[in-house]
Design an enzyme around this catalytic site. Structure first.
Site, PDB file in Angstrom:
ATOM      1  N   VAL A 142      -6.228 -18.265   9.280  1.00 58.23           N
ATOM      2  CA  VAL A 142      -5.679 -17.931   7.969  1.00 58.23           C
ATOM      3  C   VAL A 142      -5.314 -16.455   7.916  1.00 58.23           C
ATOM      4  CG1 VAL A 142      -6.129 -17.874   5.492  1.00 58.23           C
ATOM      5  CG2 VAL A 142      -6.912 -19.821   6.838  1.00 58.23           C
ATOM      6  N   ASP A 143      -6.151 -15.602   8.475  1.00 58.22           N
ATOM      7  CA  ASP A 143      -5.810 -14.183   8.567  1.00 58.22           C
ATOM      8  C   ASP A 143      -4.535 -13.979   9.376  1.00 58.22           C
ATOM      9  OD1 ASP A 143      -7.747 -12.907   7.052  1.00 58.22           O
ATOM     10  OD2 ASP A 143      -9.128 -12.647   8.717  1.00 58.22           O
ATOM     11  N   VAL A 144      -4.444 -14.637  10.528  1.00 59.17           N
ATOM     12  CA  VAL A 144      -3.274 -14.459  11.395  1.00 59.17           C
ATOM     13  C   VAL A 144      -2.009 -14.958  10.701  1.00 59.17           C
ATOM     14  CG1 VAL A 144      -2.196 -15.212  13.553  1.00 59.17           C
ATOM     15  CG2 VAL A 144      -4.599 -14.506  13.534  1.00 59.17           C
TER      16      VAL A 144
END
Length: 418
Positions: A184-186
């Site tokens: 999700v961060d990426v």
């Protein structure tokens, strides 16, 4: 950047990076790889949190562990690092001065957290109307959760991703699982970099550009919901929430891993022609003529019967033998590699995915290995001109570019602003 380095697609774009950890730095690394001048602002002495998220740590020239975690190197290539205390009035003034000359600011503080320093969008827009300002938070700038801190693991759970990842309840190892990377961060970093490029184009477009920047509101939860892709579409179409099914694809069959004679092999059969060619190759052409298996929809409906036939056959050959058998028949088939095996794969090596970048920070680390950017542009290629920087490595250099002389920089250091 040396004179021999090709001009990047974003050459001339200045980015002030006030972000840390992963989503924001992933976004700004994308911009840096494309040629933008990204100045990463870090806390004096401490730096980005991920500099300390180890082990594993980088090794020095003698092969000994340093105090710098390898995590940081995943998302900070091609940037310049400066240390500024934004709680210090003179530090705030420096950052406002830099923002006045920047094209882009990226930050991932809590909602409203930068207003007290005069570094929020409204304050910086007043100084620089052309500024594109990207805020990355867990839950966005509004809504009942806006004030909450957000982390990838939390959002993987909340958006439903963990509910479809892992083996089904009742199976060995069943239960919800996070993905092995903070996806999700990426993905948020990727969406953010796309939004920034769109905002820059809107600003500069000769036909309908306004000449002004804008505020971009990126939220991990929004992105987590967006990347559910076909699983979300299936729920919206039926009202039924999908569950966990291990490596089985809910809409394709056979599209999963199987036991081979010496390990595991993956089949990713996406259409009826591939299935027919697989059946012919494995000595069972009759499977493709069976009404239960002739079409993908039928195979999904009769998955259990199909797997009962296929599993014993897949165990009669080794993984390498299956790959060799199917490779020239356009049937997608491959191994399940470890990361070490993946880096040693001939195709990965041929594409130059591992990049060794020299670092001249005087900290005993001569080179840093990074993973190549997958974007291959023929005219304005990605460049690899800076290793992930040491903490504050470029502070003096950047401040000199702002017009500060040696005595002014020394005074800022003495006063604790940098």
């Amino acid at each position: 950047m040396s004179a021999s380095t090709p001009r990047g697609a974003l050459d001339g774009i200045k980015v002030l990076d006030l972000s840390r950890v992963l989503a924001g730095p992933w976004c700004t690394q994308m911009l840096a790889d494309l040629g933008a001048d990204v100045v990463k602002v870090e806390r004096p002495q401490a730096g980005d949190d991920t500099r300390h998220w180890g082990p594993p740590f980088l090794k020095d020239d003698a092969g000994r562990d340093t105090r710098e975690a390898s995590y940081f190197t995943a998302c900070n290539r091609n940037k310049r690092s400066i240390t500024v205390d934004m709680a210090h009035p003179e530090g705030q003034a420096l950052l406002r001065r830099m923002a006045a000359e920047a094209d882009v600011v990226v930050e991932n503080f809590k909602v409203g957290g930068l207003a007290q320093y005069g570094l929020d969008y409204a304050s910086l827009k007043a100084l620089n109307p052309r500024l594109v300002y990207c805020s990355i938070t867990g839950f966005g700038q509004d809504g009942p959760y806006a004030e909450r801190a957000g982390y990838d693991l939390m959002v993987q759970a909340m958006c439903g991703l963990m509910s479809i990842t892992g083996h089904a309840d009742g199976q060995p190892g069943g239960g919800p699982l996070k993905v092995g990377v903070a996806v999700v961060d990426v993905f948020t970093g990727l969406y953010a970099s796309n939004a920034i490029l769109a905002a820059l184009n809107a600003r500069d477009n000769a036909r309908n550009g306004t000449g002004e920047g804008q505020h971009i509101d990126m939220a991990l939860l929004d992105v987590g919901m967006a990347v559910l892709a076909n699983q979300a579409a299936g729920y919206l179409a039926t009202g039924q929430a999908p569950g966990r099914a291990g490596n089985i694809h809910p809409s394709l069959a056979p599209y999963q891993d199987f036991r081979s004679r010496d390990g595991n092999v993956l089949l990713a059969i996406g259409n009826d022609g591939q299935f027919a060619r697989f059946c012919q190759a494995c000595g069972h052409p009759e499977w493709a003529q069976d009404a239960r298996f002739a079409t993908n929809t039928a195979r999904v409906q009769h998955r259990a019967a199909l797997l009962a036939l296929m599993e014993p056959v897949l165990q009669t050959r080794s993984t390498a033998e299956w790959i060799a058998l199917l490779e020239d028949k356009a049937v997608p088939c491959g191994p399940i590699n470890t990361i070490a095996q993946a880096f040693d794969d001939p195709q990965v090596r041929a594409r130059g995915i591992r990049r060794e970048l020299p670092r001249d920070a005087g900290d005993g680390i001569a080179h840093v290995a990074t993973v190549a950017n997958p974007m291959r542009l023929s005219g304005t290629p990605v460049s690899y001109h800076r290793a992930p920087p040491a903490l504050g490595q470029h502070t003096d250099e950047v401040l000199r570019e702002l017009g500060l002389d040696a005595s002014a920089i020394a005074a800022l250091k003495a006063g604790g602003a940098i």
